[in-house]
Scaffold this motif. Structure first.
Motif, PDB file in Angstrom:
ATOM      1  N   GLN A  53       0.820  -1.206   0.000  1.00 14.21           N
ATOM      2  CA  GLN A  53       0.000   0.000   0.000  1.00 14.21           C
ATOM      3  C   GLN A  53       0.858   1.261   0.000  1.00 14.21           C
ATOM      4  O   GLN A  53       0.528   2.246  -0.673  1.00 14.21           O
ATOM      5  N   ASN A  54       1.961   1.249   0.736  1.00 11.38           N
ATOM      6  CA  ASN A  54       2.872   2.385   0.714  1.00 11.38           C
ATOM      7  C   ASN A  54       3.431   2.607  -0.680  1.00 11.38           C
ATOM      8  O   ASN A  54       3.525   3.743  -1.151  1.00 11.38           O
ATOM      9  N   LEU A  55       3.780   1.524  -1.357  1.00  6.35           N
ATOM     10  CA  LEU A  55       4.328   1.643  -2.709  1.00  6.35           C
ATOM     11  C   LEU A  55       3.269   2.133  -3.690  1.00  6.35           C
ATOM     12  O   LEU A  55       3.554   2.975  -4.559  1.00  6.35           O
ATOM     13  N   ARG A  56       2.055   1.640  -3.565  1.00 10.87           N
ATOM     14  CA  ARG A  56       0.993   2.070  -4.473  1.00 10.87           C
ATOM     15  C   ARG A  56       0.660   3.550  -4.281  1.00 10.87           C
ATOM     16  O   ARG A  56       0.372   4.270  -5.250  1.00 10.87           O
ATOM     17  N   TYR A  57       0.702   4.005  -3.067  1.00 12.00           N
ATOM     18  CA  TYR A  57       0.436   5.413  -2.805  1.00 12.00           C
ATOM     19  C   TYR A  57       1.486   6.292  -3.480  1.00 12.00           C
ATOM     20  O   TYR A  57       1.164   7.311  -4.103  1.00 12.00           O
ATOM     21  N   HIS A  58       2.746   5.882  -3.377  1.00 13.58           N
ATOM     22  CA  HIS A  58       3.825   6.636  -4.013  1.00 13.58           C
ATOM     23  C   HIS A  58       3.664   6.621  -5.535  1.00 13.58           C
ATOM     24  O   HIS A  58       3.855   7.659  -6.190  1.00 13.58           O
ATOM     25  N   ALA A  59       3.323   5.474  -6.100  1.00  8.07           N
ATOM     26  CA  ALA A  59       3.130   5.386  -7.551  1.00  8.07           C
ATOM     27  C   ALA A  59       2.007   6.317  -8.001  1.00  8.07           C
ATOM     28  O   ALA A  59       2.115   6.983  -9.035  1.00  8.07           O
ATOM     29  N   ALA A  60       0.934   6.392  -7.212  1.00 13.57           N
ATOM     30  CA  ALA A  60      -0.186   7.271  -7.554  1.00 13.57           C
ATOM     31  C   ALA A  60       0.241   8.735  -7.517  1.00 13.57           C
ATOM     32  O   ALA A  60      -0.167   9.534  -8.363  1.00 13.57           O
ATOM     33  N   LEU A  61       1.073   9.104  -6.534  1.00 17.25           N
ATOM     34  CA  LEU A  61       1.549  10.481  -6.445  1.00 17.25           C
ATOM     35  C   LEU A  61       2.354  10.870  -7.674  1.00 17.25           C
ATOM     36  O   LEU A  61       2.368  12.043  -8.076  1.00 17.25           O
ATOM     37  N   ALA A 116      12.753   0.788  -2.064  1.00 23.34           N
ATOM     38  CA  ALA A 116      11.837   0.350  -3.124  1.00 23.34           C
ATOM     39  C   ALA A 116      10.960   1.511  -3.577  1.00 23.34           C
ATOM     40  O   ALA A 116      10.762   1.736  -4.784  1.00 23.34           O
ATOM     41  N   ARG A 117      10.425   2.247  -2.632  1.00 18.97           N
ATOM     42  CA  ARG A 117       9.569   3.387  -2.960  1.00 18.97           C
ATOM     43  C   ARG A 117      10.343   4.445  -3.744  1.00 18.97           C
ATOM     44  O   ARG A 117       9.839   4.999  -4.734  1.00 18.97           O
ATOM     45  N   ALA A 118      11.578   4.716  -3.317  1.00 17.01           N
ATOM     46  CA  ALA A 118      12.383   5.751  -3.968  1.00 17.01           C
ATOM     47  C   ALA A 118      12.758   5.392  -5.398  1.00 17.01           C
ATOM     48  O   ALA A 118      13.035   6.280  -6.208  1.00 17.01           O
ATOM     49  N   LEU A 119      12.770   4.085  -5.712  1.00 19.58           N
ATOM     50  CA  LEU A 119      13.183   3.647  -7.044  1.00 19.58           C
ATOM     51  C   LEU A 119      12.024   3.437  -8.016  1.00 19.58           C
ATOM     52  O   LEU A 119      12.246   3.205  -9.198  1.00 19.58           O
ATOM     53  N   LEU A 120      10.788   3.536  -7.533  1.00 16.25           N
ATOM     54  CA  LEU A 120       9.638   3.242  -8.383  1.00 16.25           C
ATOM     55  C   LEU A 120       9.580   4.123  -9.623  1.00 16.25           C
ATOM     56  O   LEU A 120       9.192   3.672 -10.708  1.00 16.25           O
ATOM     57  N   HIS A 121       9.935   5.388  -9.487  1.00 17.80           N
ATOM     58  CA  HIS A 121       9.797   6.311 -10.617  1.00 17.80           C
ATOM     59  C   HIS A 121      11.074   6.392 -11.460  1.00 17.80           C
ATOM     60  O   HIS A 121      11.219   7.278 -12.289  1.00 17.80           O
ATOM     61  N   ARG A 122      11.991   5.452 -11.254  1.00 12.96           N
ATOM     62  CA  ARG A 122      13.215   5.308 -12.040  1.00 12.96           C
ATOM     63  C   ARG A 122      14.096   6.564 -11.985  1.00 12.96           C
ATOM     64  O   ARG A 122      14.354   7.206 -13.007  1.00 12.96           O
ATOM     65  N   PRO A 123      14.579   6.923 -10.792  1.00  7.87           N
ATOM     66  CA  PRO A 123      15.446   8.094 -10.690  1.00  7.87           C
ATOM     67  C   PRO A 123      16.829   7.813 -11.267  1.00  7.87           C
ATOM     68  O   PRO A 123      17.249   6.660 -11.387  1.00  7.87           O
ATOM     69  N   CYS A 124      17.534   8.877 -11.596  1.00 10.37           N
ATOM     70  CA  CYS A 124      18.931   8.756 -12.034  1.00 10.37           C
ATOM     71  C   CYS A 124      19.880   8.711 -10.845  1.00 10.37           C
ATOM     72  O   CYS A 124      21.000   8.214 -10.967  1.00 10.37           O
ATOM     73  N   LEU A 125      19.449   9.254  -9.721  1.00 14.35           N
ATOM     74  CA  LEU A 125      20.298   9.347  -8.537  1.00 14.35           C
ATOM     75  C   LEU A 125      19.492   8.967  -7.316  1.00 14.35           C
ATOM     76  O   LEU A 125      18.378   9.485  -7.106  1.00 14.35           O
TER      77      LEU A 125
END
Length: 242
Positions: free
Chosen positions: A95-103, A146-155
């Motif tokens: 649920q924490n991951l899904r919330y971040h993906a929605a944001l 895991a949450r920080a990497l969901l949006h595919r950051p460069c750093l």
């Protein structure tokens, strides 16, 4: 390629200068440790990198995008794990991951794909339905990664991420993040005041009293027959005495 470029950064809290003309860069795919004693200016630098504070002097570029001129594009390329956890303790891991993906506006199909990948990569599959408050400190940090990497950051920026962990969990987290660099090509900026979290082959940036005192491979900053601990003491002591 440059993952992070900091140019002539300065910041003051009223009359107190927290950062003074700080400039450095970090390379793509490298584990870079930002080291400094308490009061060195690390927290101020992180606040500027994440736009918790507005820039006063200088500029920061993430993957070439300026935080001053293109803040949205720069922040999209940054993943952050703060020292204080920002997970919702009353939600499950998934649920924490899904919330971040929605944001981040991810379509459901893409969110499902990336959540499954990160649960596997962070070895959290069996804990996907576990409430975060039931996890130990090490596993909570993995959820945050895991949450920080969901949006595919460069750093990936980790600010004192091992704070509060027991020695075994601290070592495991450090090794896990290094594996992301080695296996996935992730660019990492790891801030710490603990010398045992730095390896000889790391890129190292040392701050003290708001100034950059050294930058380079950790094993290149020590003089002959000098340990990293001795080099760190010498570099920070010299500035304090200046």
């Amino acid at each position: 390629m440059i993952a992070l470029q900091v140019d002539d950064l300065g910041f003051a809290y009223g009359p107190r200068q927290a950062l003074q003309n700080v400039s450095f860069s970090t390379a793509t795919g490298r584990f870079t440790a930002l080291l400094g004693p308490n009061g060195a200016g690390k927290s101020t630098l992180i606040a500027l990198l994440t736009r918790l504070y507005d820039l006063q002097q200088g500029d920061i570029r993430v993957a070439g995008y300026s935080l001053r001129r293109q803040p949205r594009e720069a922040l999209r390329r940054l993943g952050v794990v703060f020292q204080q956890s920002t997970l919702d303790l009353d939600l499950s891991v998934e649920q924490n991951l899904r919330y971040h993906a929605a944001l981040h506006g991810m379509p459901p199909g893409l969110a499902n794909e990336r959540i499954e990948l990160e649960l596997e990569r962070q070895q959290l599959g069996e804990r996907r339905n576990t409430m975060v408050r039931e996890l130990n400190g090490g596993h909570r940090r993995r959820v945050e990664i895991a949450r920080a990497l969901l949006h595919r950051p460069c750093l990936l920026l980790l600010d004192e991420a091992s704070a509060g962990l027991d020695p075994a969990s601290r070592q495991a987290l450090n090794a896990h993040v290094r594996a992301l660099c080695h296996d996935e090509g992730m660019s990492v900026l790891w801030t710490t005041h603990l010398l045992d979290e730095v390896q000889a082959s790391d890129d190292l940036i040392i701050l003290n009293r708001g100034s950059l005192v050294a930058q380079g491979r950790a094993d290149s900053l020590s003089a002959a027959d000098e340990s990293l601990e001795q080099a760190f003491a010498r570099l920070t002591r010299n500035l304090a005495a200046a």
